[in-house]
Design an enzyme around this catalytic site. Structure first.
Site, PDB file in Angstrom:
ATOM      1  N   HIS A   1       0.861  -1.173   0.000  1.00  0.00           N
ATOM      2  CA  HIS A   1       0.000   0.000   0.000  1.00  0.00           C
ATOM      3  C   HIS A   1       0.906   1.234   0.000  1.00  0.00           C
ATOM      4  O   HIS A   1       2.025   1.204   0.505  1.00  0.00           O
ATOM      5  CB  HIS A   1      -0.873  -0.027   1.258  1.00  0.00           C
ATOM      6  CG  HIS A   1      -1.958   0.993   1.305  1.00  0.00           C
ATOM      7  ND1 HIS A   1      -1.725   2.313   1.633  1.00  0.00           N
ATOM      8  CD2 HIS A   1      -3.299   0.894   1.087  1.00  0.00           C
ATOM      9  CE1 HIS A   1      -2.862   2.975   1.626  1.00  0.00           C
ATOM     10  NE2 HIS A   1      -3.833   2.155   1.287  1.00  0.00           N
TER      11      HIS A   1
ATOM     12  N   ASP B   1       3.199  -4.192   8.058  1.00  0.00           N
ATOM     13  CA  ASP B   1       1.923  -3.499   7.881  1.00  0.00           C
ATOM     14  C   ASP B   1       0.822  -4.542   8.037  1.00  0.00           C
ATOM     15  O   ASP B   1       0.603  -5.375   7.167  1.00  0.00           O
ATOM     16  CB  ASP B   1       1.886  -2.859   6.488  1.00  0.00           C
ATOM     17  CG  ASP B   1       0.537  -2.235   6.148  1.00  0.00           C
ATOM     18  OD1 ASP B   1      -0.427  -2.396   6.917  1.00  0.00           O
ATOM     19  OD2 ASP B   1       0.441  -1.609   5.072  1.00  0.00           O
TER      20      ASP B   1
ATOM     21  N   GLN C   1      -4.418  -5.250   6.779  1.00  0.00           N
ATOM     22  CA  GLN C   1      -5.335  -6.222   6.195  1.00  0.00           C
ATOM     23  C   GLN C   1      -5.313  -7.564   6.917  1.00  0.00           C
ATOM     24  O   GLN C   1      -6.168  -8.413   6.668  1.00  0.00           O
ATOM     25  CB  GLN C   1      -5.001  -6.444   4.713  1.00  0.00           C
ATOM     26  CG  GLN C   1      -5.271  -5.254   3.815  1.00  0.00           C
ATOM     27  CD  GLN C   1      -6.743  -4.925   3.704  1.00  0.00           C
ATOM     28  OE1 GLN C   1      -7.609  -5.769   3.919  1.00  0.00           O
ATOM     29  NE2 GLN C   1      -7.050  -3.686   3.371  1.00  0.00           N
TER      30      GLN C   1
ATOM     31  N   LYS D   1     -10.649  -1.084  10.100  1.00  0.00           N
ATOM     32  CA  LYS D   1     -10.750  -2.270   9.252  1.00  0.00           C
ATOM     33  C   LYS D   1     -11.200  -3.507  10.037  1.00  0.00           C
ATOM     34  O   LYS D   1     -11.533  -4.532   9.445  1.00  0.00           O
ATOM     35  CB  LYS D   1      -9.417  -2.546   8.546  1.00  0.00           C
ATOM     36  CG  LYS D   1      -9.053  -1.482   7.503  1.00  0.00           C
ATOM     37  CD  LYS D   1      -7.784  -1.844   6.747  1.00  0.00           C
ATOM     38  CE  LYS D   1      -7.312  -0.711   5.854  1.00  0.00           C
ATOM     39  NZ  LYS D   1      -8.222  -0.452   4.725  1.00  0.00           N
TER      40      LYS D   1
ATOM     41  N   CYS E   1      -4.584   2.361  -3.860  1.00  0.00           N
ATOM     42  CA  CYS E   1      -3.379   2.896  -3.214  1.00  0.00           C
ATOM     43  C   CYS E   1      -2.219   1.913  -3.358  1.00  0.00           C
ATOM     44  O   CYS E   1      -1.438   1.702  -2.418  1.00  0.00           O
ATOM     45  CB  CYS E   1      -3.639   3.206  -1.738  1.00  0.00           C
ATOM     46  SG  CYS E   1      -4.811   4.543  -1.480  1.00  0.00           S
TER      47      CYS E   1
END
Length: 406
Positions: free
Chosen positions: A118, A195, A198, A221, A361
């Site tokens: 991302h 990261d 997700q 999220k 993104c």
């Protein structure tokens, strides 16, 4: 045995009209329990945490710090001192880049990321490598979206100071081998940033087991409020880092000439904190734990199999990423021959179907796969097979709406 219907009643927005919400990778919906706890905070504990000695402020402080403990337990941190509340994953990754990256990357060094990242996990490292005259190195996936052992071992060298990798791709849905990458990166003396935006809503996370030195995720999220996120950092690293922002609350003592900083974790939380967001995030984690990762994985797999099988019957649809639905984390990214992704999304919206369209993104990845943009349907545990079937029916009609005769 749980069913999606057992949980849908907890989400007011899902009962409004006949909308099908398949944009969960962008943001999930909020259950009543999260909305109610935020409302309760403002009605019963609304005071500035950490600053007052009166009852409301003490209560606000306790609720804020309890939320930190819940986050620490949720991702397996050793202590609450290792949890920094931020606005989102983007802010967390910027914090690491500015407070750690700029002080630990030098001229000729390398920062390794993947082409699937991302933008939030690309731009901060572009900034660091440009300022420090270092090199940004990209890992590239194979045709199934997998970063192979040969790939990361060939790209992570003794020059690597930082390896920053997405746990789960927001385009392919693939779960990257972060544990193996982290172990190899540590052999080379690199620091590992993950990261987890997700990943945290879909799979159990144990930062120590993964081997992450830093791990970032967002509340919105995983059914929490927008504007709250968390950064895990190993205590010994955080203690050596300079603050990202300065101002109120993050200081111990200030004179006209100088200041001493507060202890962890408050050194990195300047200004009035988002206490309501933190307690909302805690409520979201509690709700997520009640649903259970086993059910989430089972339901997402069931829906993804059904969706991909249906899409494969449409010869003008191309699906990106693995051919195995189990490797998509509920994310199916696709294009339609002759129809721009924005038109796909617009036509589906007329039928009250919500999907994402654009570059997500992740423009370097779009360039890598040769697509200017794509459409993305992403499911969560509260979505149903009936919704997938309706989505497929509407999808099959998009080209005719655009004037094609199939």
């Amino acid at each position: 045995m749980s069913r999606p219907e057992d949980f849908r009643k907890d989400f007011p927005i899902l009962s409004k009209g006949d909308y099908i919400y398949f944009d969960n990778a962008a943001t999930s919906q909020r259950p009543n329990e999260v909305v109610d706890v935020i409302k309760d905070f403002y009605e019963n504990s609304n005071a500035n945490p950490l600053r007052g000695l009166y009852d409301w402020s003490v209560d606000a402080t306790e609720r804020y710090e309890n939320a930190r403990k819940t986050v620490a337990d949720f991702i397996g941190a050793a202590s609450t001192e290792e949890i920094i509340f931020t606005r989102n994953t983007t802010e967390s990754l910027n914090l690491v880049a500015y407070s750690y990256g700029l002080d630990n990357v030098g001229e000729g060094d390398e920062v390794v990321i993947s082409v699937m990242e991302h933008h939030s996990n690309i731009l901060p490292w572009q900034m660091v490598t440009k300022q420090k005259k270092a090199k940004l190195v990209f890992l590239e996936p194979d045709e199934e979206g997998v970063i192979t052992e040969a790939e990361y071992k060939s790209k992570i060298t003794d020059k690597a100071k930082i390896v920053s990798i997405g746990h789960v791709s927001n385009v392919f849905g693939i779960t990257n081998p972060v544990k193996e990458i982290a172990a190899y990166a540590h052999e080379k003396g690199a620091t590992v940033v993950v990261d987890g935006a997700q990943a945290a809503p879909h799979i159990p996370v144990d930062v120590k087991e993964i081997g992450a030195d830093f791990y970032a995720f967002s509340g919105h999220k995983l059914m929490g409020p927008m504007g709250i996120g968390a950064l895990y950092g190993r205590k010994e690293l955080l203690e050596k880092m300079r603050p990202f922002l300065t101002g109120g609350e993050m200081i111990e003592y200030v004179t006209r000439e100088d200041a001493t900083y507060a202890e962890l974790p408050h050194k990195f939380e300047a200004g009035t904190v988002n206490a309501a967001g933190a307690v909302g995030l805690e409520a979201a984690i509690r709700y997520l734990q009640k649903v259970g990762f086993d059910f989430i994985a089972e339901q997402e797999h069931k829906l993804t199999v059904r969706m991909m099988e249906g899409m494969k019957k449409l010869p003008y649809i191309k699906i990106y990423g693995s051919s195995d639905p189990a490797k998509h984390s509920g994310i199916v990214t696709f294009t339609m021959e002759g129809v721009h992704p924005h038109d796909i999304s617009s036509v589906l919206n007329d039928d009250h179907v919500c999907v994402r369209a654009g570059h997500h993104c992740a423009q370097p990845l779009m360039q890598f796969i040769g697509a200017g943009s794509t459409a993305r349907a992403s499911v969560y545990f509260y979505n149903t097979e009936e919704e997938v079937d309706r989505f497929l029916d509407h999808l099959a009609k998009v080209r005719s709406v655009m004037g094609y005769e199939d």
